[in-house]
Every structure is written in C-alpha cells, then in structure tokens.
Design an enzyme around this catalytic site. Structure first.
Site, PDB file in Angstrom:
ATOM      1  N   GLU A  23       0.832  -1.202   0.000  1.00 45.41           N
ATOM      2  CA  GLU A  23       0.000   0.000   0.000  1.00 45.41           C
ATOM      3  C   GLU A  23       0.871   1.258   0.000  1.00 45.41           C
ATOM      4  OE1 GLU A  23      -4.016   1.611   2.227  1.00 45.41           O
ATOM      5  OE2 GLU A  23      -2.400   0.864   3.477  1.00 45.41           O
ATOM      6  N   GLY A  72       3.625   1.576  10.709  1.00 42.00           N
ATOM      7  CA  GLY A  72       3.304   0.964  11.993  1.00 42.00           C
ATOM      8  C   GLY A  72       2.715  -0.416  11.806  1.00 42.00           C
ATOM      9  N   ALA A  73       1.857  -0.568  10.792  1.00 40.75           N
ATOM     10  CA  ALA A  73       1.228  -1.851  10.487  1.00 40.75           C
ATOM     11  C   ALA A  73       0.559  -1.738   9.121  1.00 40.75           C
ATOM     12  CB  ALA A  73       0.210  -2.231  11.560  1.00 40.75           C
ATOM     13  N   GLU A  95      -2.761  -3.721   6.829  1.00 38.31           N
ATOM     14  CA  GLU A  95      -3.919  -4.580   7.018  1.00 38.31           C
ATOM     15  C   GLU A  95      -4.109  -5.643   5.955  1.00 38.31           C
ATOM     16  OE1 GLU A  95      -5.481  -0.809   4.851  1.00 38.31           O
ATOM     17  OE2 GLU A  95      -4.015  -1.281   6.399  1.00 38.31           O
ATOM     18  N   HIS A 138      -7.051  -1.232  15.321  1.00 35.63           N
ATOM     19  CA  HIS A 138      -7.122  -0.457  14.072  1.00 35.63           C
ATOM     20  C   HIS A 138      -7.037  -1.389  12.864  1.00 35.63           C
ATOM     21  CE1 HIS A 138      -6.061   3.218  11.576  1.00 35.63           C
ATOM     22  NE2 HIS A 138      -5.596   2.250  10.804  1.00 35.63           N
ATOM     23  N   GLU A 139      -6.008  -2.231  12.853  1.00 37.85           N
ATOM     24  CA  GLU A 139      -5.803  -3.101  11.697  1.00 37.85           C
ATOM     25  C   GLU A 139      -6.898  -4.161  11.594  1.00 37.85           C
ATOM     26  OE1 GLU A 139      -3.634  -2.199   9.552  1.00 37.85           O
ATOM     27  OE2 GLU A 139      -2.850  -0.660  10.881  1.00 37.85           O
ATOM     28  N   GLU A 161      -9.085   4.745   6.504  1.00 34.07           N
ATOM     29  CA  GLU A 161      -8.236   5.106   7.640  1.00 34.07           C
ATOM     30  C   GLU A 161      -8.973   5.893   8.708  1.00 34.07           C
ATOM     31  OE1 GLU A 161      -5.668   3.628   7.999  1.00 34.07           O
ATOM     32  OE2 GLU A 161      -5.071   3.004   5.990  1.00 34.07           O
ATOM     33  N   ARG A 207       6.677   9.288   1.729  1.00 34.11           N
ATOM     34  CA  ARG A 207       5.998  10.243   2.607  1.00 34.11           C
ATOM     35  C   ARG A 207       6.769  10.484   3.899  1.00 34.11           C
ATOM     36  NH1 ARG A 207       2.438   5.686   2.824  1.00 34.11           N
ATOM     37  NH2 ARG A 207       2.150   4.772   4.886  1.00 34.11           N
TER      38      ARG A 207
END
Length: 964
Positions: free
Chosen positions: A213, A350-351, A353, A386-387, A409, A892
């Site tokens: 992603e 961080g992670a 999905e 979150h994930e 998100e 980014r």
C-alpha cells in the site's frame, strides 16, 4: 488452464536461477532473459523482447499532461488511471524470493486471466521498472489456449505501465503470461529482504516480507494496481526447507518438493477472496506462532521471531477480542478462515492490514511487561484494533480511489478506540482520542497548508502524501462527531448496512452518506458531512451574551473559520461552503442543563433559557468535546470556569475530563490566535495543581506548555517561564511521588509529569532522573518501565561523558525488546555532545547498527533535541540529494523530514534559510504540503515571538512582583 501453463513457464527459470548464483551473481540479469525466453517454448512471433525506458533518477514525477479522450482511446497508456477495457479476474502467481545468504533478488511468473469488456489491441499492467524487470510476455485466448501474436511490448514510465500490443483486436477473455525479476534490497516497500538477530541462537537471520500500500504492488509483480480493480489470487511461494511461507489465505495442504527444483519446497495457498492488489502479501520466514480460535471458529495466529514469541500473548488476546467484537457490532462475520498477525523486523509503517495476514512493526505488536510502558501497551492495543477493523473497512469494502482513503483510515482510527475500550475498561480509552488525534490535528487543520478530507489525488507522490493526519485524525474525529449527532445505535445500524451493501466491492464517500441517511431520523447526512469533508479547516464558535431589561440572558453563537495565525487572510470563495459548517452545538450549564442547538451553515444563532441564572455561572459548549470546533467565550465566562475549578474540590467539579481538556486546548489555541489574552490559559493552569487525570494534563502540556517552552528556551527571560511551569508541576508530582505505582491513569500521568519536569530542568526531578540513570548505566539497575522515557532522555541530556553514551549504544545494538530499543534510540539522540550526534547520524545514514525502518525516527529524535537541532539541519542540507536518490521524493516519511526539523524555528534568518533550501530543491513530491506547513509554522512562530512573548514575560514579571 492458467495454472498448468503457469507451472510450465516456471520450470526452467527457477532451475537455471540456482545455477546462475553458483557460477556468478553479476550476470543474473542476462541469464534471466535467456531462461525466460527458452521457458515459454513458443515461436518468437508470439513472445516479444522487452524494451523499457527509465524514470528520472531522483524519482520525481512530472506534472501530467492533459490528453483528449480520442488520444487516450488510441493510446490508453496516456491515461493515469487504467481504462476498464480489460480487467483481471484471477492472478496465478509463483514467486521465488532468493534472500538466502547475501543474495537479494526475486523471480516470478504469473498468469492473469482477464475479461475483455471492449475489443482492444492493448493490454496494460502496472510495473515500476526501477524495482521490477519484466523479462517475457505472452498472450493467449482464455477459452482455447491458443496464442495471440504480439507486435511489441514497451514501458511507459510516466504512468508506470508495461504495455503489450497484440497483432489483432482481442474481443474475448484472455490470459496474460509474464516472467519477471527484481531486487529485494532497494527499499522496504514492495517485496523486500529483512534481517534480524536471534538473541538466543546469536545468529543473523533473513526473511522476506512485503508491503504494497498504496502503489507498491507494481514493484513486486505486474498487476492492475488500483484499489477498485479487484481480483482473486492463487499464490505459490518457493523456498528452502526450514522456512515457512505465509500469504493471505490458508495453505493448500503441506509444502511439497517443487517439481522443477526438488531441493526447494513449494507452498501453495488457497484461491483468495476478491481483493485489491495492495492487500496481497508474501512472507517467507523462520518464525514461530501461537494461536487461538475466535467465537465463530476463525483461527487467529500471531507470528514473531523465535526469540520474541513469548511477547505475542497480548496481541493474540486483543486480536481475538476485536474480531469477536467487530463481528457482533457490524453484524457481519469475518469472511476468511484465518487471521494472522506477524511482527516484521524491518517495516516502514506501523502496520498494514493485508487481508488475513496483518503485518506490524515489532514495537506495534509485541509486548513484554518487563520492558514495555503502559503508553506503549496502549499503542499495541489500538494498532491491533485499528488493523483488525480494516478487515471490514478497507478489505470487505474498499474505497473506490485514494481520494476517499479516509473511508479506510478514518473509520479504522475511530474504531480502534471503541474496540480497545471494550477490552480494557479501566484505561479511559474513549477519551484518549482527544490527545492522540483530535487536538493535535486541529493544529494542522488551522493552517492554510491543510487540505479537505476528500482530496483529489492522481500520481503516486500525491497518493502517498494523503496518508497524513488529516486523513487519519481529522477523519476519525468527524466520524466520532457524526456518531454523536446520529446516536450510537442508529449510526452502527447504518454502518452495518453500508458494509453489507458494498461487500466485496468499492465505495465512495457519498455511498456512505446515502446509507447513513436512511438510519438518521430524516437527517441529510451528506448535507451535514460535506461541510466537514469537502472543505479544509474547521470553525470556532464565538459566544456573546446579551441581557434583556427583564434580566433574561441570550447567547449569540457565531461561527467563523479558525486560523492559528491571526495575520492569515482567508479567501472564503475557495470553499464550496464559504467556510461555514453544520455544527451540533451541544452544551452543559453549571446547574446541569444539557441541550443541543444546530447551526446549519448559519453565521449566527440565538439561544435562551439554557442555564445562566446564578452568579459566576457558566455554560460549557461542545459538551464532552464531541464536535470538531473550538469555542470562544467572553472573558467573564473564562473566569467562571477557572473559579469553578480553583474553588471546588475535584469531587465537586461539574466539568468532565473531556470538558476540562477541551477548555485548556481552546484557551491556548485561542490565545495564540490573538482571540483571548494569554492571561486566560496561564490563569487556567493554576487549577492543574489539583488535576489528577492524564487527559487534561496531557492536553495542557502538548497543547500549550511545550510550545511556549520551545519558543522561549533560547530567550534571556526563559527563567521566568521555567519557574512558572515548575510551580504547576511540582505539587502534582509531589502527590504522585517518583515511584512507578498506582492506577493505570496515575502511572501514565507520573511519567508525563516527570518528562515535562525534565524538559524544564526541575531540580528534584532531574536529581531523581540522574540517580536512576547512573544506577542503570553503571550498576545495571533496572528502571521501572513507565519512567524510562524520562530517565533515558534527560539522563543522557544532563550527562557529559562519552563513555556513558557508548554504553547506551552497546545496549541498543543487542536489545531484543522493540519498545526498549526505541527508548534507547531516544537516549542516544538526547546527548548535548555534537560529535556524538554526528556519530549517531552517521550510523543511521549507513545503516550501521540502525535499521532502515528506524532512520526517520532517529532523525526526528535528534531534531527534537534543542542542543542538536542546528547540527541536524546542516546535516540534512548537506546530504539532501543523497536522501532524494535513496528514498525518492515520493516517500511520505522523507517528505515529512524537513518539516520536523524546522517547525520550531522562530527567526527571520531561519525562515530565509528554509526558503532558500526549498528553492534549491524544487522537486516537492510528497513533501509539497509539508513544505507549506514548514514555512507557515516558522512565520507563525516569528509573529508569536514579536507579539506574545512580551505579553507573557510582562505577565510573569507582574506575577513575580505581586508575590514578592
């Protein structure tokens, strides 16, 4: 048919690849060309030689030219977005990642079964040729298997398309067959090689992982790399014995000897559900796992390196809990037979999905109670939840295009707190969103450099740039606000219908609004929420009072866009709503009257009889801080709030934790925007000596105290401010003590207050910090986990010995706990010695003991060190072209780097330096918005120093004189 043909293609490339490495690595590219040519065993007219062009070496993307529809129909590669003439149905991919020893290449073959919606001669797939080399291509009819002649193939670099031109118009379903190869070591996006050190066996080990992603799948395999082009995948990973392979779906049977390379194993996975390319995942590793089963029989597993497998229990527990919770809340079962979570030693985010196989940075998944603070544990909890929520928001229903990224998100960032709060009932997770998301993003959204939540993006640099706080934090904040407006039950009934309606497909923001409107008691949700998602910024509501001759008080509420810099001129015509919003004006009065009035894009409304009858009464608007707006009160009401908090014991406060935090956040922000005197927030700080809750204290520190400290730290009058802050901190610290004990809230609050006291050099705290630091350095006395950030940072800052820095560096290199490693990195970056800062940055630059994933964290830590800020700025300017070549301007994290270094500058000289630097390097890429933010921040700081520093210093002097 596709699978059988694919295996035939795979035979000789993989066999000969092994021989190539035995003979000589350098000629792999040429040999790969030869073996893939032979492997097709087809006439040369059917399989064409590949010719390519190259991107600009610094990775920049030129502005897209505008083409007519006729030009695009004739040359479909000119369109940045893929035409829908040809769409994939099923990918069959075999990958051989050769990551063993010092090798770092991958080889693959795939067939893509495609449906042809409109007769065409052109078949396009995304390929990033800086990372992926297509060596052979063929076309065939899907029903008959007959080859389709190819005229030529070519690479169109501007849009990253590999183009196959057939000799005739193709009208029926076809199969694209491709062979390809690439590097595993150029980046930690796409498919890449990762290394780790096993602290038990004392071995360096290699694995392969992937991260696709938003647009990195095209670095690993040719594909239709857009989120709304979904297909099914059958994946086979070829690897050595002693390793396991993982992908999105369960493995089909056991790994078996690969027929073309008997010394290798082939692990084939079940055909996947329909999904976007960015959700595909390939992993080959030697990890161990633990597992459990969800309420509905889903296998949940957590993988980690063998020496860290004992740190996975908490993640497994909360993953299972959140899966069960989301299934019940959304009234929709999880559709896959398994859910894996895995901690990757090198991970840029961080992670991520990936469906059925969520990848994490180690510090965001693993938990060792002896090495992890409560704040880090909370981070693990909300990253996992979150994930897990992405399995619904993002995977089952995917945004149609990246301009609606917030549907993924924003929702996941909102859901993370709800699911974590359901699991950890005494952590006050519901309110954590205020200090993690809502208040911080208000700072960014109050500047001209902000952007709407829904924003047009096209090329990869623009796409990566919207993975920012507006998308995540403002997105989750306005969803939270909408839930409050609709009511929780109706809101989630609508969410459940939305997920069912668009299951397996894609959705746009308007699709969500249409479904929610059906559950909202006649509210037009699109009308409400367009004002929050289609224009940047947010309002403040100015409250004024009028009293009639009969003594009745009327409130006048007026809305206007809030800007952090009072000199900013807002052009209302740039907004489709002229910077007016639909505001749910919730309120609570001192005598307990609770209500709501709506400002439906109106400039002003009047409110009466809402409870202001008693002397010194108040009405708190934005009750419970559910709305995304600030409130400006008359000075008399600010005084009433302060008196209430100062003159009553905490048990008798009628202002909740969110309301107290909201008042502090608004007061500091409004003062900095020249809407109230700084006497108001400084006066409100007096009550903090009795504040025992983490959320209000954290708000005061991050929302005002730290900013003023940064502005004044090099000023001759800094001592006045330092004394004032210490007077606020010491009573609270004295009540809590310096031992890591008490409730969850108390332990977190103590850690924050010690950190703040270390920042301003409070003597008692610094003494305690240094005592613990030297006991740890010299005697290996362990420090309580919640105090380590303060002790490691300020212990090093107030230390002058090179030998102590070297001891911390030695610890860093062998530390197995990812959270502890992050704190040790913070300590190393906190030295005041320039030569040690230079050494640390050199280590990071050369990946000497510091992983690539940690580069930007180290740089950020150094930038936050006031003693090193000047050095790191010089270092960044000297090495900038190297960074561009290494990361590309589309990265980014790189795009944010300069902003993080210069955001606290407050002089005209520094502003000129930054302006000159940006002029020297005009290619912006994903840094475009961050460059605007940097200049805007510096200009605001300059104005602040000229305007507010004298006000604060004079106020502090008068206060000292009155007391003296």
């Amino acid at each position: 048919m596709g699978a059988n043909k694919f295996q035939k293609v795979s035979k000789r490339p993989l066999v000969i690849i092994t021989l190539v490495f035995i003979v000589i690595v350098v000629i792999v590219g040429a040999v790969t060309w030869k073996i893939t040519k032979d492997a097709y065993n087809a006439p040369q007219s059917l399989v064409s030689e590949i010719t390519t062009t190259t991107d600009k070496p610094n990775g920049t993307v030129e502005k897209e030219p505008i083409y007519s529809q006729e030009e695009i129909r004739a040359k479909p590669w000119l369109s940045l977005r893929m035409l829908r003439d040809v769409l994939p149905v099923h990918y069959n991919i075999t990958m051989y990642p050769d990551f063993y020893g010092d090798h770092g290449e991958f080889y693959g073959n795939e067939t893509i079964e495609v449906q042809v919606n409109k007769p065409t001669r052109y078949f396009l797939v995304h390929v990033h040729n800086n990372f992926l080399n297509v060596t052979r291509a063929a076309l065939s009819d899907n029903s008959t298997g007959r080859p389709i002649d190819i005229v030529k193939t070519f690479y169109y670099a501007p849009n990253e398309f590999f183009v196959i031109e057939a000799a005739r118009q193709v009208e029926n379903a076809a199969v694209i067959s491709l062979s390809f190869s690439g590097s595993l070591t150029k980046a930690i996006m796409g498919i890449y090689k990762s290394t780790y050190y096993n602290t038990v066996t004392k071995e360096q080990r290699n694995i392969v992982s992937s991260k696709f992603e938003p647009t990195y799948a095209r670095q690993a395999f040719p594909c239709f790399d857009e989120p709304n082009i979904k297909a099914e995948f059958t994946i086979t990973l070829v690897h050595k014995p002693g390793y396991i392979a993982l992908s999105n779906m369960p493995q089909e049977g056991n790994s078996s000897a690969y027929q073309w390379m008997p010394e290798m194993l082939a692990s084939k996975f079940n055909r996947s559900v329909k999904m976007s390319t960015y959700l595909v995942c390939f992993i080959v590793c030697d990890f161990l796992s633990i597992e459990t089963t969800s309420r509905n029989g889903i296998t949940v597993r957590v993988f980690a390196t063998p020496d860290k497998i004992n740190q996975t229990n908490y993640a497994l527990d909360i993953a299972k809990h959140s899966l069960d919770y989301y299934e019940a809340l959304f009234n929709m079962t999880y559709p896959l037979p398994k859910q894996d979570l895995i901690a990757i030693p090198d991970f840029v985010s961080g992670a991520m999905e990936h469906w059925g196989l969520i990848t994490f940075r180690e510090s965001r998944l693993l938990y060792d109670p002896d090495q992890t603070s409560l704040s880090s544990l909370e981070t693990v909890a909300i990253v996992v939840t979150h994930e897990m929520s992405h399995q619904w928001f993002g995977n089952i229903v995917t945004m149609d295009w990246w301009n609606d990224l917030w549907l993924n998100e924003g929702f996941a960032s909102f859901m993370e707190y709800i699911a974590a709060a359901d699991k950890e009932t005494d952590w006050n997770m519901d309110n954590l969103i205020l200090v993690k998301d809502l208040f911080p993003v208000m700072k960014e959204d109050s500047e001209l450099s902000s952007h709407p939540i829904v924003v047009d993006v096209s090329n990869p640099s623009q796409i990566t740039s919207v993975f920012d706080t507006i998308t995540y934090s403002k997105g989750c904040s306005v969803i939270r606000m909408l839930e409050s407006i609709m009511g929780k039950d109706r809101f989630f009934e609508g969410v459940s219908e939305y997920l069912r309606k668009f299951e397996w497909g894609n959705a746009k923001t308007d699709d969500l609004w249409a479904v929610l409107s059906k559950h909202s008691l006649s509210m037009d949700i699109k009308h409400i929420m367009d004002t929050w998602t289609l224009q940047d910024g947010f309002p403040y509501v100015n409250i004024s009072l009028t009293t009639s001759a009969a003594g009745a008080t009327t409130f006048i509420a007026t809305q206007k866009r809030f800007m952090s810099n009072p000199t900013t001129v807002v052009n209302s015509s740039s907004s489709p709503f002229k910077y007016k919003w639909y505001i749910s004006l919730d309120y609570k009065s001192a005598n307990g009257v609770v209500g709501r009035q709506i400002m439906d894009l109106q400039d002003s409304i009047s409110l009466t009889a809402i409870g202001l009858e008693q002397p010194n009464s108040w009405v708190k608007f934005n009750h419970e801080q559910q709305g995304f707006y600030r409130v400006l009160y008359p000075d008399s009401m600010w005084e009433a709030f302060s008196n209430h908090l100062l003159n009553n014991t905490p048990n008798n406060w009628n202002l909740s934790v969110p309301d107290r935090a909201g008042l502090l956040s608004d007061a500091f922000a409004l003062a900095a925007a020249d809407m109230v005197s700084y006497e108001i927030p400084l006066g409100m700080m007096s009550y903090l000596t009795n504040e025992a809750e983490y959320i209000p204290w954290s708000t005061a520190l991050t929302g005002g105290i730290y900013y003023i400290t940064n502005m004044l730290k090099k000023d001759p009058e800094y001592g006045l401010w330092r004394t004032f802050v210490i007077e606020r901190l010491k009573p609270a610290l004295n009540k809590l003590g310096y031992e890591d004990q008490g409730s969850h809230n108390e332990r977190k609050l103590r850690a924050d207050l010690m950190y703040a006291a270390g920042e301003v050099g409070e003597e008692t705290t610094v003494y305690s910090i240094r005592e613990r630091f030297y006991d740890w350095i010299d005697n290996n006395v362990s420090i309580s986990v919640n105090l380590r950030s303060s002790v490691y940072k300020y212990g090093m800052f107030y230390d002058d010995l090179d030998t102590d820095w070297e001891k911390v560096w030695a610890k860093y290199k062998v530390e197995p706990s990812p959270q502890e490693k992050e704190l040790l990195a913070l300590s190393l970056a906190s030295t005041r010695q320039p030569h040690l800062i230079a050494k640390l940055l050199d280590f990071a630059l050369n990946e000497e003991g510091i992983k690539r994933q940690d580069f930007f964290t180290v740089v950020q830590n150094v930038a936050n060190n006031i003693a090193a800020a000047g050095y790191v700025w010089d270092w960044a300017r000297e090495n900038y072209q190297y960074f561009v070549d290494r990361f590309t301007v589309a990265d980014r994290n790189f795009g944010r780097m300069i902003y993080s270094m210069v955001q606290n500058y407050n002089t005209e000289l520094k502003l000129k330096e930054v302006q000159d630097f940006f002029a020297r390097y005009p290619d912006e890429g994903s840094s475009k918005r961050y460059r605007k933010m940097a200049l805007e921040s510096i200009e605001r700081n300059i104005y602040w120093m000229k305007t507010y520093k004298p006000v604060i210093i004079n106020w502090l002097r008068k206060r000292t004189q009155l007391r003296g």
